[in-house]
Design an enzyme around this catalytic site. Structure first.
Site, short mmCIF file in Angstrom:
data_model
loop_
_atom_site.label_atom_id
_atom_site.label_comp_id
_atom_site.label_asym_id
_atom_site.label_seq_id
_atom_site.Cartn_x
_atom_site.Cartn_y
_atom_site.Cartn_z
N CYS A 68 0.84 -1.20 0.00
CA CYS A 68 0.00 0.00 0.00
C CYS A 68 0.88 1.25 0.00
CB CYS A 68 -0.91 0.00 1.23
SG CYS A 68 -2.04 1.39 1.26
N CYS A 72 0.46 4.80 7.02
CA CYS A 72 -0.19 4.61 8.33
C CYS A 72 0.78 3.85 9.25
CB CYS A 72 -1.49 3.83 8.16
SG CYS A 72 -2.53 4.50 6.84
N CYS A 75 0.31 0.15 10.36
CA CYS A 75 -0.16 -0.85 9.41
C CYS A 75 0.94 -1.71 8.79
CB CYS A 75 -0.98 -0.18 8.31
SG CYS A 75 -1.76 -1.42 7.23
N CYS A 112 -16.76 -9.07 5.57
CA CYS A 112 -16.11 -7.78 5.33
C CYS A 112 -14.82 -7.99 4.54
CB CYS A 112 -15.79 -7.15 6.69
SG CYS A 112 -14.95 -5.57 6.53
N CYS A 143 -19.71 -5.96 3.63
CA CYS A 143 -18.98 -4.77 4.04
C CYS A 143 -17.68 -4.76 3.24
CB CYS A 143 -18.68 -4.85 5.54
SG CYS A 143 -17.67 -3.48 6.14
N CYS A 203 -19.48 2.12 8.78
CA CYS A 203 -18.73 1.45 9.84
C CYS A 203 -17.48 2.30 10.04
CB CYS A 203 -18.36 0.03 9.40
SG CYS A 203 -17.23 -0.79 10.55
N ARG A 275 -17.99 -2.37 18.09
CA ARG A 275 -17.30 -3.60 17.74
C ARG A 275 -15.97 -3.73 18.48
NH1 ARG A 275 -18.36 -6.74 13.51
NH2 ARG A 275 -19.64 -5.06 12.67
#
Ligand code: SAM
Ligand code: DTB
Ligand code: SF4
Length: 332
Positions: A68, A72, A75, A112, A143, A203, A275
């Protein structure tokens, strides 16, 4: 119960306790309540809106992994950090459907699909649209979490039948800049608005244990509760520290602060599914039970999150049995 059906218990209270005007001082005061008082209050709110012994279950699948472009700091999928994650291209439809069928057989009601993208290319979005159609036709809620979206892309996903879009604010606006530099908080809010305007359920939550302050945790929850409509689903992740990411080695959060964060989320967003998300492998059964008491009523289920481990299905089933919790079914 499906998020788009009416929760009968919540109707009479919705006018009284759904607020969008929480003030920072009030939220900080909640965080500082004696633990028993905070949990008692959260549990009371929870019971006004939900069956207190029912948990909604989603299973996750990483449909495109690693490499990616974003930075972040938490991550393992960022191309900038040297982690053990292996890059994988967008998964073939049949493999996704096989995983979804297995998740359904294990008891999940929502599937998801996550992709390590800054934002999807239109060509990729069409493939994801096929996945959404296929997973829906298995009788699961759908999702996806694909990064930033344009208006047109959000509408395309809605047209494919998407039920939920996951896009987290992650932390407070001030601390966000310490964690991610390749996109802004406003970018995140813009995507959330596009998703909402397209008529898709939202979400949206965050991560704690990233070295943020109490102020940051309060401001994250305040930001979520100030959205024009509360997210239907609010994932609270405990940072999973992954070797090679800048946040590996961050000082561990006091477990009671995590439970308090769940409780404050429940009080601020009474009708949302809160969640208990990443980080459960590092939590004791007792801590998870406290999270459920504090108002968490959904989890990710299945042995993997996206790239990291999650408790085994048998273990979660055992925990639910011991606590007398039931898994939500779509026709209940
Ligand atoms: N790339 C898309 C995006 O960032 O929106 C979708 C996938 S991304 C992995 C989904 C969410 O997973 C992130 O927003 C973050 O909240 C959460 N996440 C990622 N790594 C995590 C970690 N190590 N610990 C806890 N949560 C994490
Ligand atoms: C969310 O808030 N947490 C999930 C889901 N939304 C996509 C992801 C957690 C990822 C944890 C790190 C990993 O497994 O790669
Ligand atoms: Fe990429 Fe999403 Fe990971 Fe950020 S959280 S690096 S956008 S996959």
């Amino acid at each position: 119960m499906r998020a788009d059906s009416v929760n009968v218990q919540s109707v009479s209270h919705a006018v009284t306790d759904i607020r969008h005007d929480w003030q920072l001082a009030e939220v900080k005061a909640l965080f500082r309540l004696p633990f028993n008082d905070l949990l008692y209050r959260a549990q009371a709110v929870h019971r006004r809106h939900f069956d207190a012994n029912e948990i909604q279950i989603s299973s996750l699948l990483s449909i495109k992994t690693g490499a990616c472009s974003e930075d972040c700091a938490y991550c393992p999928q960022s191309a900038r950090y040297d982690t053990a994650v292996k890059r994988e291209h967008l998964m073939p439809l049949e493999d996704v459907l096989k995983a979804a069928a297995q998740a359904k057989a294990q008891g999940a009601s929502r599937f998801c699909m996550g992709a390590a993208w800054r934002s999807p290319k239109d060509r990729d979005l069409e493939q994801v649209a096929r996945m959404i159609e296929g997973v829906s036709s298995l009788g699961l809620e759908t999702c996806v979490t694909l990064g930033m979206l344009t208006d047109r892309q959000a509408h395309r996903l809605k047209e494919a039948g998407l039920d939920y879009y996951n896009h987290n604010l992650d932390t407070s606006e001030a601390y966000y800049a310490e964690i991610i530099t390749t996109r802004t908080y406003q970018d995140r809010l813009d995507t959330l608005r596009r998703v909402r305007d397209a008529g898709i359920h939202v979400c949206c939550g965050g991560i704690v244990g990233m070295g943020e302050s109490e102020d940051d945790r309060a401001k994250l929850l305040l930001e979520l509760a100030a959205l024009p409509q509360h997210p239907e689903s609010v994932p609270i992740n405990l940072l999973v520290q992954v070797a090679g990411t800048p946040l590996a080695g961050t000082e561990k959060l006091d477990p009671f602060i995590f439970v308090r964060t769940i409780a404050v989320a429940r009080i601020l967003m009474p009708a949302s599914r809160v969640r208990l998300s990443a980080g459960r492998t590092a939590m004791s059964d007792e801590m998870q039970a406290l999270c459920f008491f504090a108002g968490a009523n959904s989890i990710f289920y299945g042995e993997r999150l996206l790239t990291t481990e999650n408790p085994l299905v048998e273990r979660d089933r055992g925990l639910f049995d011991r606590l007398g919790l039931r898994m939500e079914t779509l026709d209940s």
